[in-house]
Design a protein around this motif. Structure first.
Motif, PDB file in Angstrom:
ATOM      1  N   ARG A  80       0.827  -1.216   0.000  1.00 41.44           N
ATOM      2  CA  ARG A  80       0.000   0.000   0.000  1.00 41.44           C
ATOM      3  C   ARG A  80       0.854   1.256   0.000  1.00 41.44           C
ATOM      4  NH1 ARG A  80      -4.808  -0.686   4.383  1.00 41.44           N
ATOM      5  NH2 ARG A  80      -6.044  -2.164   3.202  1.00 41.44           N
ATOM      6  N   ASP A  81       1.943   1.203   0.759  1.00 40.56           N
ATOM      7  CA  ASP A  81       2.816   2.378   0.829  1.00 40.56           C
ATOM      8  C   ASP A  81       3.453   2.688  -0.520  1.00 40.56           C
ATOM      9  OD1 ASP A  81       2.229   2.764   3.465  1.00 40.56           O
ATOM     10  OD2 ASP A  81       4.042   1.789   4.220  1.00 40.56           O
ATOM     11  N   LEU A  82       3.789   1.662  -1.270  1.00 40.61           N
ATOM     12  CA  LEU A  82       4.354   1.881  -2.597  1.00 40.61           C
ATOM     13  C   LEU A  82       3.330   2.560  -3.491  1.00 40.61           C
ATOM     14  CD1 LEU A  82       6.589   1.505  -4.720  1.00 40.61           C
ATOM     15  CD2 LEU A  82       5.541  -0.695  -5.264  1.00 40.61           C
ATOM     16  N   TRP A  83       2.099   2.047  -3.486  1.00 35.90           N
ATOM     17  CA  TRP A  83       1.052   2.644  -4.313  1.00 35.90           C
ATOM     18  C   TRP A  83       0.753   4.074  -3.869  1.00 35.90           C
ATOM     19  CZ3 TRP A  83       0.320   0.815  -8.821  1.00 35.90           C
ATOM     20  CH2 TRP A  83       0.450  -0.531  -9.070  1.00 35.90           C
ATOM     21  N   ALA A  84       0.718   4.304  -2.578  1.00 38.55           N
ATOM     22  CA  ALA A  84       0.464   5.653  -2.069  1.00 38.55           C
ATOM     23  C   ALA A  84       1.583   6.606  -2.495  1.00 38.55           C
ATOM     24  CB  ALA A  84       0.342   5.633  -0.550  1.00 38.55           C
ATOM     25  N   ILE A 141       2.818  11.067  -8.802  1.00 42.34           N
ATOM     26  CA  ILE A 141       2.096  11.422 -10.035  1.00 42.34           C
ATOM     27  C   ILE A 141       1.334  12.732  -9.856  1.00 42.34           C
ATOM     28  CG2 ILE A 141       0.188  10.727 -11.543  1.00 42.34           C
ATOM     29  CD1 ILE A 141       1.169   7.804 -11.099  1.00 42.34           C
ATOM     30  N   ILE A 142       0.596  12.863  -8.743  1.00 43.23           N
ATOM     31  CA  ILE A 142      -0.161  14.096  -8.506  1.00 43.23           C
ATOM     32  C   ILE A 142       0.782  15.289  -8.392  1.00 43.23           C
ATOM     33  CG2 ILE A 142      -1.616  15.312  -6.827  1.00 43.23           C
ATOM     34  CD1 ILE A 142      -2.943  12.607  -6.247  1.00 43.23           C
ATOM     35  N   GLY A 143       1.868  15.139  -7.660  1.00 41.76           N
ATOM     36  CA  GLY A 143       2.831  16.221  -7.511  1.00 41.76           C
ATOM     37  C   GLY A 143       3.453  16.630  -8.840  1.00 41.76           C
ATOM     38  N   THR A 144       3.779  15.644  -9.667  1.00 42.22           N
ATOM     39  CA  THR A 144       4.385  15.943 -10.968  1.00 42.22           C
ATOM     40  C   THR A 144       3.405  16.672 -11.876  1.00 42.22           C
ATOM     41  OG1 THR A 144       5.786  13.986 -10.755  1.00 42.22           O
ATOM     42  CG2 THR A 144       5.532  14.916 -12.960  1.00 42.22           C
ATOM     43  N   ILE A 191       7.174  19.542  -2.750  1.00 42.59           N
ATOM     44  CA  ILE A 191       7.138  18.869  -1.443  1.00 42.59           C
ATOM     45  C   ILE A 191       6.371  17.555  -1.551  1.00 42.59           C
ATOM     46  CG2 ILE A 191       6.235  19.041   0.921  1.00 42.59           C
ATOM     47  CD1 ILE A 191       6.847  22.078   0.736  1.00 42.59           C
ATOM     48  N   LEU A 192       5.272  17.557  -2.298  1.00 43.34           N
ATOM     49  CA  LEU A 192       4.487  16.338  -2.500  1.00 43.34           C
ATOM     50  C   LEU A 192       5.289  15.278  -3.244  1.00 43.34           C
ATOM     51  CD1 LEU A 192       1.605  15.366  -1.884  1.00 43.34           C
ATOM     52  CD2 LEU A 192       0.964  16.125  -4.159  1.00 43.34           C
ATOM     53  N   ILE A 193       6.061  15.698  -4.228  1.00 46.33           N
ATOM     54  CA  ILE A 193       6.915  14.758  -4.963  1.00 46.33           C
ATOM     55  C   ILE A 193       7.954  14.147  -4.022  1.00 46.33           C
ATOM     56  CG2 ILE A 193       8.711  14.620  -6.742  1.00 46.33           C
ATOM     57  CD1 ILE A 193       7.053  16.708  -8.334  1.00 46.33           C
ATOM     58  N   ILE A 194       8.563  14.967  -3.189  1.00 45.49           N
ATOM     59  CA  ILE A 194       9.573  14.460  -2.245  1.00 45.49           C
ATOM     60  C   ILE A 194       8.936  13.468  -1.270  1.00 45.49           C
ATOM     61  CG2 ILE A 194      11.091  15.130  -0.332  1.00 45.49           C
ATOM     62  CD1 ILE A 194      11.571  17.779  -1.918  1.00 45.49           C
ATOM     63  N   LEU A 195       7.779  13.825  -0.710  1.00 42.11           N
ATOM     64  CA  LEU A 195       7.102  12.915   0.220  1.00 42.11           C
ATOM     65  C   LEU A 195       6.690  11.615  -0.465  1.00 42.11           C
ATOM     66  CD1 LEU A 195       4.855  15.387   2.241  1.00 42.11           C
ATOM     67  CD2 LEU A 195       6.888  14.181   3.033  1.00 42.11           C
ATOM     68  N   GLY A 196       6.233  11.711  -1.711  1.00 43.92           N
ATOM     69  CA  GLY A 196       5.877  10.505  -2.456  1.00 43.92           C
ATOM     70  C   GLY A 196       7.078   9.621  -2.711  1.00 43.92           C
ATOM     71  N   GLY A 197       8.197  10.232  -3.051  1.00 44.50           N
ATOM     72  CA  GLY A 197       9.415   9.460  -3.279  1.00 44.50           C
ATOM     73  C   GLY A 197       9.902   8.781  -2.016  1.00 44.50           C
ATOM     74  N   VAL A 198       9.877   9.514  -0.899  1.00 44.45           N
ATOM     75  CA  VAL A 198      10.304   8.932   0.373  1.00 44.45           C
ATOM     76  C   VAL A 198       9.378   7.779   0.765  1.00 44.45           C
ATOM     77  CG1 VAL A 198      10.503   9.404   2.855  1.00 44.45           C
ATOM     78  CG2 VAL A 198      11.465  11.003   1.208  1.00 44.45           C
ATOM     79  N   THR A 199       8.081   7.957   0.572  1.00 44.34           N
ATOM     80  CA  THR A 199       7.120   6.902   0.913  1.00 44.34           C
ATOM     81  C   THR A 199       7.327   5.671   0.048  1.00 44.34           C
ATOM     82  OG1 THR A 199       5.486   8.564   1.568  1.00 44.34           O
ATOM     83  CG2 THR A 199       4.659   6.355   1.119  1.00 44.34           C
ATOM     84  N   ALA A 200       7.506   5.876  -1.259  1.00 40.44           N
ATOM     85  CA  ALA A 200       7.686   4.738  -2.162  1.00 40.44           C
ATOM     86  C   ALA A 200       8.986   4.001  -1.874  1.00 40.44           C
ATOM     87  CB  ALA A 200       7.656   5.222  -3.614  1.00 40.44           C
ATOM     88  N   VAL A 201      10.074   4.733  -1.662  1.00 41.14           N
ATOM     89  CA  VAL A 201      11.370   4.096  -1.404  1.00 41.14           C
ATOM     90  C   VAL A 201      11.356   3.390  -0.054  1.00 41.14           C
ATOM     91  CG1 VAL A 201      13.811   4.567  -0.973  1.00 41.14           C
ATOM     92  CG2 VAL A 201      12.676   5.615  -2.918  1.00 41.14           C
ATOM     93  N   SER A 202      10.808   4.053   0.975  1.00 45.07           N
ATOM     94  CA  SER A 202      10.800   3.427   2.300  1.00 45.07           C
ATOM     95  C   SER A 202       9.895   2.201   2.346  1.00 45.07           C
ATOM     96  CB  SER A 202      10.384   4.428   3.373  1.00 45.07           C
ATOM     97  OG  SER A 202       9.035   4.788   3.211  1.00 45.07           O
ATOM     98  N   SER A 203       8.931   2.115   1.452  1.00 44.14           N
ATOM     99  CA  SER A 203       8.071   0.929   1.432  1.00 44.14           C
ATOM    100  C   SER A 203       8.842  -0.308   0.988  1.00 44.14           C
ATOM    101  CB  SER A 203       6.884   1.149   0.498  1.00 44.14           C
ATOM    102  OG  SER A 203       7.289   1.102  -0.856  1.00 44.14           O
ATOM    103  N   GLN A 204       9.911  -0.106   0.265  1.00 43.02           N
ATOM    104  CA  GLN A 204      10.702  -1.232  -0.219  1.00 43.02           C
ATOM    105  C   GLN A 204      11.749  -1.698   0.788  1.00 43.02           C
ATOM    106  OE1 GLN A 204       9.868  -2.810  -3.201  1.00 43.02           O
ATOM    107  NE2 GLN A 204       8.171  -1.414  -2.790  1.00 43.02           N
TER     108      GLN A 204
END
Length: 147
Positions: A5-9, A15-18, A48-61
């Motif tokens: 779920r964290d990866l998808w989030a 995507i929204i941030g971009t 900021i949204l892009i950074i948070l999305g990247g951190v969330t996606a990477v940390s999910s792995q």
């Protein structure tokens, strides 16, 4: 690659941030820090949204893989909040800020299992006063308080 779920989030946030960053950069004047244009804040917030999305996606792995049970959506909480926002949007121009804010707070407070009318009335009075002060005095918006 774990499809959690964290990866998808994180991917959705990316995507929204971009999309918002590209749109605000191309459609609005950016300005500078000293003289911000209409596109400056949306662009900064989307970064900021892009950074948070990247951190969330990477940390999910790299996070600990814990099989947590599926959580069900609590529709008893979601529906009143969604209806409150809809009621506010539909009444703000016709009935004014105070009535729309009253509806917003009252309907949203129905989402709580321990609904308390006295507390809700305090919240309504507080939110109406704060929103009226912020929009009328600080932002100097020409918004009617009542119909």
């Amino acid at each position: 690659m774990k499809l959690s779920r964290d990866l998808w989030a994180g991917l959705v946030l990316l995507i929204i941030g971009t999309v918002v960053a590209l749109y605000s950069h191309n459609q609005y004047r950016m300005g500078t820090i000293q003289s911000m244009g209409p596109g400056y804040m949306p662009f900064v917030l989307s970064i900021i949204l892009i950074i948070l999305g990247g951190v969330t996606a990477v940390s999910s792995q790299f996070g600990v893989s814990s099989e947590e049970p599926e959580r069900k959506i609590s529709w008893r909480k979601v529906i009143p909040v969604a209806l409150a926002v809809l009621a506010f949007a539909l009444t703000i121009t016709k009935l004014g800020l105070i009535v729309a804010t009253t509806l917003l707070v009252f309907i949203a407070s129905l989402a709580d299992k321990r609904f308390n009318l006295k507390l809700t009335l305090y919240l309504i009075i507080s939110f109406c006063f704060i929103s009226w002060v912020v929009f009328s005095y600080f932002l100097q918006m020409n918004m009617p308080a009542f119909w």
